[in-house]
Design a protein around this motif. Structure first.
Motif, PDB file in Angstrom:
ATOM      1  N   SER A  45       8.255  11.328 -57.499  1.00  0.00           N
ATOM      2  CA  SER A  45       6.880  10.912 -57.775  1.00  0.00           C
ATOM      3  C   SER A  45       5.941  12.055 -57.407  1.00  0.00           C
ATOM      4  O   SER A  45       6.001  12.583 -56.296  1.00  0.00           O
ATOM      5  CB  SER A  45       6.503   9.668 -56.959  1.00  0.00           C
ATOM      6  OG  SER A  45       7.287   8.571 -57.349  1.00  0.00           O
ATOM      7  N   ARG A  46       5.071  12.401 -58.354  1.00  0.00           N
ATOM      8  CA  ARG A  46       4.145  13.509 -58.117  1.00  0.00           C
ATOM      9  C   ARG A  46       3.038  13.074 -57.166  1.00  0.00           C
ATOM     10  O   ARG A  46       2.457  11.998 -57.320  1.00  0.00           O
ATOM     11  CB  ARG A  46       3.551  13.980 -59.441  1.00  0.00           C
ATOM     12  CG  ARG A  46       2.677  15.217 -59.307  1.00  0.00           C
ATOM     13  CD  ARG A  46       2.320  15.790 -60.658  1.00  0.00           C
ATOM     14  NE  ARG A  46       1.507  16.976 -60.526  1.00  0.00           N
ATOM     15  CZ  ARG A  46       1.374  17.905 -61.455  1.00  0.00           C
ATOM     16  NH1 ARG A  46       2.023  17.764 -62.597  1.00  0.00           N
ATOM     17  NH2 ARG A  46       0.621  18.959 -61.263  1.00  0.00           N
ATOM     18  N   LEU A  47       2.763  13.901 -56.144  1.00  0.00           N
ATOM     19  CA  LEU A  47       1.679  13.609 -55.213  1.00  0.00           C
ATOM     20  C   LEU A  47       0.346  13.753 -55.930  1.00  0.00           C
ATOM     21  O   LEU A  47       0.137  14.699 -56.688  1.00  0.00           O
ATOM     22  CB  LEU A  47       1.716  14.557 -54.014  1.00  0.00           C
ATOM     23  CG  LEU A  47       2.969  14.542 -53.134  1.00  0.00           C
ATOM     24  CD1 LEU A  47       2.766  15.445 -51.933  1.00  0.00           C
ATOM     25  CD2 LEU A  47       3.312  13.143 -52.675  1.00  0.00           C
ATOM     26  N   GLN A  48      -0.540  12.804 -55.669  1.00  0.00           N
ATOM     27  CA  GLN A  48      -1.885  12.859 -56.235  1.00  0.00           C
ATOM     28  C   GLN A  48      -2.734  13.820 -55.409  1.00  0.00           C
ATOM     29  O   GLN A  48      -2.443  14.114 -54.261  1.00  0.00           O
ATOM     30  CB  GLN A  48      -2.516  11.464 -56.227  1.00  0.00           C
ATOM     31  CG  GLN A  48      -1.720  10.431 -57.010  1.00  0.00           C
ATOM     32  CD  GLN A  48      -1.565  10.806 -58.466  1.00  0.00           C
ATOM     33  OE1 GLN A  48      -2.544  11.108 -59.144  1.00  0.00           O
ATOM     34  NE2 GLN A  48      -0.326  10.795 -58.949  1.00  0.00           N
ATOM     35  N   LYS A  49      -3.829  14.290 -56.005  1.00  0.00           N
ATOM     36  CA  LYS A  49      -4.754  15.158 -55.282  1.00  0.00           C
ATOM     37  C   LYS A  49      -5.295  14.419 -54.065  1.00  0.00           C
ATOM     38  O   LYS A  49      -5.606  13.239 -54.137  1.00  0.00           O
ATOM     39  CB  LYS A  49      -5.902  15.599 -56.186  1.00  0.00           C
ATOM     40  CG  LYS A  49      -5.452  16.556 -57.285  1.00  0.00           C
ATOM     41  CD  LYS A  49      -6.604  17.006 -58.142  1.00  0.00           C
ATOM     42  CE  LYS A  49      -6.114  18.000 -59.189  1.00  0.00           C
ATOM     43  NZ  LYS A  49      -7.196  18.435 -60.087  1.00  0.00           N
ATOM     44  N   GLU A  83      -3.763  13.349 -51.606  1.00  0.00           N
ATOM     45  CA  GLU A  83      -2.806  12.402 -51.031  1.00  0.00           C
ATOM     46  C   GLU A  83      -2.011  13.077 -49.921  1.00  0.00           C
ATOM     47  O   GLU A  83      -1.470  14.157 -50.107  1.00  0.00           O
ATOM     48  CB  GLU A  83      -1.879  11.898 -52.131  1.00  0.00           C
ATOM     49  CG  GLU A  83      -1.021  10.728 -51.743  1.00  0.00           C
ATOM     50  CD  GLU A  83      -0.236  10.161 -52.927  1.00  0.00           C
ATOM     51  OE1 GLU A  83       0.142   8.980 -52.846  1.00  0.00           O
ATOM     52  OE2 GLU A  83       0.012  10.888 -53.905  1.00  0.00           O
ATOM     53  N   LEU A  84      -1.953  12.424 -48.764  1.00  0.00           N
ATOM     54  CA  LEU A  84      -1.224  12.935 -47.607  1.00  0.00           C
ATOM     55  C   LEU A  84      -0.116  11.930 -47.309  1.00  0.00           C
ATOM     56  O   LEU A  84      -0.390  10.781 -46.981  1.00  0.00           O
ATOM     57  CB  LEU A  84      -2.172  13.081 -46.411  1.00  0.00           C
ATOM     58  CG  LEU A  84      -1.626  13.741 -45.154  1.00  0.00           C
ATOM     59  CD1 LEU A  84      -1.251  15.193 -45.415  1.00  0.00           C
ATOM     60  CD2 LEU A  84      -2.663  13.665 -44.038  1.00  0.00           C
ATOM     61  N   ILE A  85       1.145  12.354 -47.450  1.00  0.00           N
ATOM     62  CA  ILE A  85       2.280  11.433 -47.382  1.00  0.00           C
ATOM     63  C   ILE A  85       3.204  11.800 -46.219  1.00  0.00           C
ATOM     64  O   ILE A  85       3.518  12.976 -46.001  1.00  0.00           O
ATOM     65  CB  ILE A  85       3.095  11.494 -48.700  1.00  0.00           C
ATOM     66  CG1 ILE A  85       2.220  11.064 -49.879  1.00  0.00           C
ATOM     67  CG2 ILE A  85       4.338  10.631 -48.621  1.00  0.00           C
ATOM     68  CD1 ILE A  85       1.852   9.615 -49.893  1.00  0.00           C
ATOM     69  N   ASP A  86       3.671  10.761 -45.486  1.00  0.00           N
ATOM     70  CA  ASP A  86       4.668  10.983 -44.439  1.00  0.00           C
ATOM     71  C   ASP A  86       6.008  11.310 -45.076  1.00  0.00           C
ATOM     72  O   ASP A  86       6.409  10.667 -46.051  1.00  0.00           O
ATOM     73  CB  ASP A  86       4.809   9.730 -43.574  1.00  0.00           C
ATOM     74  CG  ASP A  86       3.694   9.625 -42.547  1.00  0.00           C
ATOM     75  OD1 ASP A  86       3.744  10.371 -41.557  1.00  0.00           O
ATOM     76  OD2 ASP A  86       2.772   8.819 -42.750  1.00  0.00           O
ATOM     77  N   LEU A  87       6.678  12.294 -44.532  1.00  0.00           N
ATOM     78  CA  LEU A  87       7.965  12.742 -45.057  1.00  0.00           C
ATOM     79  C   LEU A  87       9.050  12.402 -44.041  1.00  0.00           C
ATOM     80  O   LEU A  87       9.038  12.894 -42.914  1.00  0.00           O
ATOM     81  CB  LEU A  87       7.905  14.251 -45.310  1.00  0.00           C
ATOM     82  CG  LEU A  87       9.038  14.908 -46.074  1.00  0.00           C
ATOM     83  CD1 LEU A  87       9.335  14.199 -47.387  1.00  0.00           C
ATOM     84  CD2 LEU A  87       8.703  16.363 -46.352  1.00  0.00           C
ATOM     85  N   ASN A  88       9.973  11.531 -44.413  1.00  0.00           N
ATOM     86  CA  ASN A  88      11.030  11.073 -43.520  1.00  0.00           C
ATOM     87  C   ASN A  88      12.087  12.148 -43.294  1.00  0.00           C
ATOM     88  O   ASN A  88      12.202  13.107 -44.073  1.00  0.00           O
ATOM     89  CB  ASN A  88      11.705   9.822 -44.090  1.00  0.00           C
ATOM     90  CG  ASN A  88      10.770   8.633 -44.137  1.00  0.00           C
ATOM     91  OD1 ASN A  88       9.859   8.524 -43.332  1.00  0.00           O
ATOM     92  ND2 ASN A  88      10.979   7.752 -45.097  1.00  0.00           N
ATOM     93  N   HIS A  89      12.886  11.939 -42.250  1.00  0.00           N
ATOM     94  CA  HIS A  89      14.025  12.809 -41.967  1.00  0.00           C
ATOM     95  C   HIS A  89      14.959  12.829 -43.183  1.00  0.00           C
ATOM     96  O   HIS A  89      15.289  11.779 -43.739  1.00  0.00           O
ATOM     97  CB  HIS A  89      14.761  12.289 -40.736  1.00  0.00           C
ATOM     98  CG  HIS A  89      16.013  13.025 -40.394  1.00  0.00           C
ATOM     99  ND1 HIS A  89      16.024  14.385 -40.129  1.00  0.00           N
ATOM    100  CD2 HIS A  89      17.296  12.598 -40.278  1.00  0.00           C
ATOM    101  CE1 HIS A  89      17.261  14.753 -39.850  1.00  0.00           C
ATOM    102  NE2 HIS A  89      18.050  13.695 -39.941  1.00  0.00           N
ATOM    103  N   GLU A  90      15.329  14.015 -43.617  1.00  0.00           N
ATOM    104  CA  GLU A  90      16.185  14.258 -44.782  1.00  0.00           C
ATOM    105  C   GLU A  90      15.520  13.857 -46.097  1.00  0.00           C
ATOM    106  O   GLU A  90      16.177  13.709 -47.125  1.00  0.00           O
ATOM    107  CB  GLU A  90      17.554  13.582 -44.627  1.00  0.00           C
ATOM    108  CG  GLU A  90      18.334  14.141 -43.444  1.00  0.00           C
ATOM    109  CD  GLU A  90      19.794  13.750 -43.433  1.00  0.00           C
ATOM    110  OE1 GLU A  90      20.159  12.742 -44.075  1.00  0.00           O
ATOM    111  OE2 GLU A  90      20.573  14.468 -42.778  1.00  0.00           O
ATOM    112  N   GLY A  91      14.183  13.714 -46.066  1.00  0.00           N
ATOM    113  CA  GLY A  91      13.439  13.505 -47.307  1.00  0.00           C
ATOM    114  C   GLY A  91      13.474  14.770 -48.146  1.00  0.00           C
ATOM    115  O   GLY A  91      13.564  15.883 -47.624  1.00  0.00           O
ATOM    116  N   VAL A  92      13.408  14.593 -49.466  1.00  0.00           N
ATOM    117  CA  VAL A  92      13.484  15.736 -50.381  1.00  0.00           C
ATOM    118  C   VAL A  92      12.148  15.936 -51.081  1.00  0.00           C
ATOM    119  O   VAL A  92      11.587  15.008 -51.664  1.00  0.00           O
ATOM    120  CB  VAL A  92      14.613  15.545 -51.416  1.00  0.00           C
ATOM    121  CG1 VAL A  92      14.608  16.680 -52.436  1.00  0.00           C
ATOM    122  CG2 VAL A  92      15.968  15.471 -50.710  1.00  0.00           C
TER     123      VAL A  92
END
Length: 202
Positions: free
Chosen positions: A151-155, A157-166
């Motif tokens: 999913s493309r991040l929107q302008k 947008e600040l997203i949490d990235l989990n362990h082993e997230g790609v």
């Protein structure tokens, strides 16, 4: 002020809503029974704690990104904002990976920020497309986008990235994030127990 310097505190009963007084013995026991006629509900008292953020000064690392193509390359993260891109000015300068004659990663592509959550005692990893230029509130976005789980991040947008997230930069180049987990023994030395908070009852 009660015995042994404990400050007597009033809280609202979680059942009837009427005010009840918390004494030192109640705080030590971790609960208080409502004394109002017709109620008698048991109220659990919650002690709050946090972890001193000075702990980050002693950490040996802050996690890393691993390129999932060829060649396998690992990029260590630093505490705070990590600007990722192909420019020499980036915190994490990645290779210009070429696909059919093109590089899809912008010179300053995205920002992965590492912070410390003093309540959970864990490092937090957040990603956003684009970067802020020095001394400017303006964000410059990547040309080909930053993707999380396809999913493309929107302008903005600040997203949490989990362990082993790609994370996929430009829709082509994939990187796996490896968190750094603070050892419990080390974390406990930075534990700060706060005084009983009457506004935090279970």
């Amino acid at each position: 002020m009660g015995l042994n310097g404990f400050k007597l505190t009033l809280i609202n009963c979680q059942s009837c809503g009427r005010r009840i007084m918390v004494r030192a013995a109640d705080a030590e026991r971790g609960s208080i029974r409502c004394t109002h006629v017709g109620c008698g509900a048991e109220n659990a008292l919650q002690t709050t704690l946090h972890y001193d953020d000075a702990i980050v000064k002693g950490l040996p690392e802050f996690g890393y990104l691993t390129y999932l193509g060829e060649p396998k390359v690992t990029y260590p993260l630093q505490f705070g904002p990590n600007v990722i891109g192909t420019s020499e000015s980036c915190t994490i300068k990645v290779e210009r990976f070429i696909h059919e004659g093109r590089c899809f990663i912008s010179r300053r592509h995205c920002t992965l920020t590492v912070t410390f959550d003093q309540w959970s005692g864990k490092l937090r990893y957040q990603i956003q497309d684009g970067t802020r230029e020095d001394n400017s509130p303006e964000v410059r976005y990547s040309l080909n986008g930053t993707y999380l789980n396809d999913s493309r991040l929107q302008k903005m947008e600040l997203i949490d990235l989990n362990h082993e997230g790609v994370v996929t930069l430009g829709g082509v180049d994939r990187f796996r994030l490896t968190h750094y987990f603070i050892p419990p023994a080390m974390l406990n030395t930075y534990r700060v127990e706060l005084a009983f908070n009457p506004d935090r009852t279970e």
